[in-house]
Write a protein that holds these residues in place. Structure first.
Motif, PDB file in Angstrom:
ATOM      1  N   LEU A   1       0.791  -0.847   0.084  1.00  8.36           N
ATOM      2  CA  LEU A   1      -0.412  -0.014  -0.318  1.00  8.36           C
ATOM      3  C   LEU A   1       0.770   1.267   0.180  1.00  8.36           C
ATOM      4  N   ASP A   2       0.618   2.163  -0.777  1.00  3.17           N
ATOM      5  CA  ASP A   2       1.154   3.570  -0.482  1.00  3.17           C
ATOM      6  C   ASP A   2       0.429   4.128   0.433  1.00  3.17           C
ATOM      7  N   VAL A   3       1.656   4.599   0.911  1.00  5.25           N
ATOM      8  CA  VAL A   3       0.855   5.519   2.260  1.00  5.25           C
ATOM      9  C   VAL A   3       1.578   7.252   2.321  1.00  5.25           C
ATOM     10  N   GLU A   4       1.842   7.165   0.919  1.00  2.00           N
ATOM     11  CA  GLU A   4       3.102   8.633   0.396  1.00  2.00           C
ATOM     12  C   GLU A   4       4.143   8.605   2.082  1.00  2.00           C
ATOM     13  N   SER A   5       5.234   7.739   1.571  1.00  2.00           N
ATOM     14  CA  SER A   5       5.792   7.781   3.099  1.00  2.00           C
ATOM     15  C   SER A   5       7.268   7.194   2.166  1.00  2.00           C
ATOM     16  N   ASP A   6       8.003   7.082   2.851  1.00  2.00           N
ATOM     17  CA  ASP A   6       9.478   6.408   2.374  1.00  2.00           C
ATOM     18  C   ASP A   6       9.377   5.109   2.203  1.00  2.00           C
ATOM     19  N   ALA A   7       8.466   4.722   2.827  1.00  4.98           N
ATOM     20  CA  ALA A   7       8.824   3.019   3.038  1.00  4.98           C
ATOM     21  C   ALA A   7       6.975   2.165   1.947  1.00  4.98           C
ATOM     22  N   LEU A   8       7.735   1.639   1.483  1.00  3.48           N
ATOM     23  CA  LEU A   8       6.140   0.373   1.364  1.00  3.48           C
ATOM     24  C   LEU A   8       5.888  -0.414   2.225  1.00  3.48           C
ATOM     25  N   HIS A   9       4.574  -0.140   1.927  1.00  2.49           N
ATOM     26  CA  HIS A   9       4.009  -0.739   3.525  1.00  2.49           C
ATOM     27  C   HIS A   9       3.275  -2.019   2.996  1.00  2.49           C
ATOM     28  N   LEU A  10       3.637  -3.216   3.681  1.00  2.00           N
ATOM     29  CA  LEU A  10       3.854  -5.030   2.593  1.00  2.00           C
ATOM     30  C   LEU A  10       2.310  -5.147   3.692  1.00  2.00           C
ATOM     31  N   CYS A  11       1.265  -5.799   3.182  1.00  2.00           N
ATOM     32  CA  CYS A  11      -0.064  -6.244   3.639  1.00  2.00           C
ATOM     33  C   CYS A  11      -0.324  -7.554   3.479  1.00  2.00           C
ATOM     34  N   TRP A  12       0.437  -8.205   2.635  1.00  2.00           N
ATOM     35  CA  TRP A  12       0.131  -9.126   2.168  1.00  2.00           C
ATOM     36  C   TRP A  12       1.462  -9.947   1.207  1.00  2.00           C
ATOM     37  N   LEU A  13       2.095 -10.603   1.895  1.00  2.00           N
ATOM     38  CA  LEU A  13       3.368 -11.533   1.129  1.00  2.00           C
ATOM     39  C   LEU A  13       2.742 -12.913   0.757  1.00  2.00           C
ATOM     40  N   ASN A  14       3.593 -13.836  -0.230  1.00  2.00           N
ATOM     41  CA  ASN A  14       3.470 -15.206  -0.446  1.00  2.00           C
ATOM     42  C   ASN A  14       2.798 -16.284   0.864  1.00  2.00           C
ATOM     43  N   GLY A  15       1.698 -16.035   0.514  1.00  2.00           N
ATOM     44  CA  GLY A  15       0.296 -16.392   1.063  1.00  2.00           C
ATOM     45  C   GLY A  15       0.177 -16.156   2.897  1.00  2.00           C
ATOM     46  N   GLN A  16       0.809 -15.007   3.097  1.00  2.00           N
ATOM     47  CA  GLN A  16       0.633 -14.736   4.430  1.00  2.00           C
ATOM     48  C   GLN A  16       0.241 -12.620   4.520  1.00  2.00           C
ATOM     49  N   SER A  17      -0.410 -12.675   5.591  1.00  2.00           N
ATOM     50  CA  SER A  17      -0.860 -11.408   6.151  1.00  2.00           C
ATOM     51  C   SER A  17       0.316 -10.040   6.707  1.00  2.00           C
ATOM     52  N   THR A  18       0.502  -9.186   6.524  1.00  2.00           N
ATOM     53  CA  THR A  18       1.913  -8.800   6.970  1.00  2.00           C
ATOM     54  C   THR A  18       1.708  -7.662   6.748  1.00  2.00           C
ATOM     55  N   ARG A  19       2.959  -6.898   8.438  1.00  2.00           N
ATOM     56  CA  ARG A  19       2.659  -5.138   8.275  1.00  2.00           C
ATOM     57  C   ARG A  19       4.336  -5.026   8.079  1.00  2.00           C
ATOM     58  N   ASP A  20       4.825  -5.478   6.960  1.00  2.00           N
ATOM     59  CA  ASP A  20       6.337  -4.925   6.802  1.00  2.00           C
ATOM     60  C   ASP A  20       6.482  -3.909   6.261  1.00  2.00           C
ATOM     61  N   THR A  21       8.148  -3.200   6.047  1.00  2.00           N
ATOM     62  CA  THR A  21       7.724  -2.593   5.420  1.00  2.00           C
ATOM     63  C   THR A  21       9.704  -2.365   4.487  1.00  2.00           C
ATOM     64  N   VAL A  22       9.274  -2.302   3.204  1.00  2.00           N
ATOM     65  CA  VAL A  22      10.654  -1.887   2.605  1.00  2.00           C
ATOM     66  C   VAL A  22      10.728  -0.979   2.278  1.00  2.00           C
ATOM     67  N   PRO A  23      12.105   0.004   2.548  1.00  2.00           N
ATOM     68  CA  PRO A  23      13.449  -0.566   3.400  1.00  2.00           C
ATOM     69  C   PRO A  23      12.381  -1.028   5.306  1.00  2.00           C
ATOM     70  N   GLY A  24      12.921  -1.599   6.103  1.00  2.00           N
ATOM     71  CA  GLY A  24      12.605  -2.524   7.012  1.00  2.00           C
ATOM     72  C   GLY A  24      14.115  -3.526   8.056  1.00  2.00           C
ATOM     73  N   GLN A  25      13.524  -4.095   9.037  1.00  2.00           N
ATOM     74  CA  GLN A  25      14.457  -5.175   9.029  1.00  2.00           C
ATOM     75  C   GLN A  25      14.316  -6.118   8.809  1.00  2.00           C
ATOM     76  N   ARG A  26      13.378  -6.147   8.140  1.00  2.00           N
ATOM     77  CA  ARG A  26      13.561  -8.178   7.130  1.00  2.00           C
ATOM     78  C   ARG A  26      13.617  -7.323   5.788  1.00  2.00           C
ATOM     79  N   PHE A  27      13.409  -6.571   5.238  1.00  2.00           N
ATOM     80  CA  PHE A  27      13.603  -6.705   3.719  1.00  2.00           C
ATOM     81  C   PHE A  27      13.998  -4.829   3.790  1.00  2.00           C
ATOM     82  N   PRO A  28      15.861  -4.538   3.658  1.00  2.00           N
ATOM     83  CA  PRO A  28      16.358  -4.164   3.882  1.00  2.00           C
ATOM     84  C   PRO A  28      16.502  -2.773   2.172  1.00  2.00           C
ATOM     85  N   ASN A  29      15.301  -3.623   0.890  1.00  2.00           N
ATOM     86  CA  ASN A  29      15.600  -3.003  -0.407  1.00  2.00           C
ATOM     87  C   ASN A  29      14.591  -3.552  -1.396  1.00  2.00           C
TER      88      ASN A  29
END
Length: 103
Positions: free
Chosen positions: A64-92
Motif C-alpha cells: 500500500l502506498d501511504v505517501e511515505s519513504d517506505a512501501l507498506h506490505l499487507c500480504w506476502l507469499n500467502g500470509q498477512s504482514t505489516r512489514d515495510t521496505v526498507p525495514g528490518q526484514r527487507f532492506p530493499n
C-alpha cells in the motif's frame, strides 16, 4: 436535512512487467488524496479490501502506498504482514522480490 455522499478515488496502474521482478505483473493501487493514504495506513478494514482481492487473485505480494519513504506490505507469499521496505526484514525491493516463487 442534506445527505452528503463521500466518494473515494483510487488510481490503478497495470504493468505487465513489474519494476520489482520482470517475471511478474503488477497492479499498483494508489490513493488519490493524502487523506485517503492515511486511511490505508490506519484502517484494518480498508487494508482487508486489498488483501481479500490479493488472496482471490492468487497474488504474491500486496503493498500500500501511504505517501511515505517506505512501501507498506499487507500480504506476502500467502500470509498477512505489516512489514515495510526498507525495514528490518527487507532492506530493499530486491530483497523483497527475492522471496517470491520463481516462475
Amino acid at each position: 436535512m442534506r445527505t452528503v455522499e463521500k466518494r473515494w478515488e483510487i488510481n490503478l496502474t497495470v504493468r505487465f512487467t513489474s519494476w520489482l521482478h520482470p517475471h511478474y505483473a503488477s497492479l499498483e493501487f494508489t490513493a488519490a488524496t493524502t487523506k485517503m493514504s492515511g486511511l490505508f495506513e490506519r484502517s484494518a478494514s480498508v487494508r482487508a479490501v486489498f488483501t481479500d482481492l490479493t488472496v482471490a487473485s492468487g497474488v504474491v505480494c500486496c503493498t500500500l502506498d501511504v505517501e511515505s519513504d517506505a512501501l507498506h506490505l499487507c500480504w506476502l507469499n500467502g500470509q498477512s504482514t505489516r512489514d515495510t521496505v526498507p525495514g528490518q526484514r527487507f532492506p530493499n525491493c530486491s530483497a523483497l522480490a527475492a522471496t517470491w516463487p520463481h516462475r
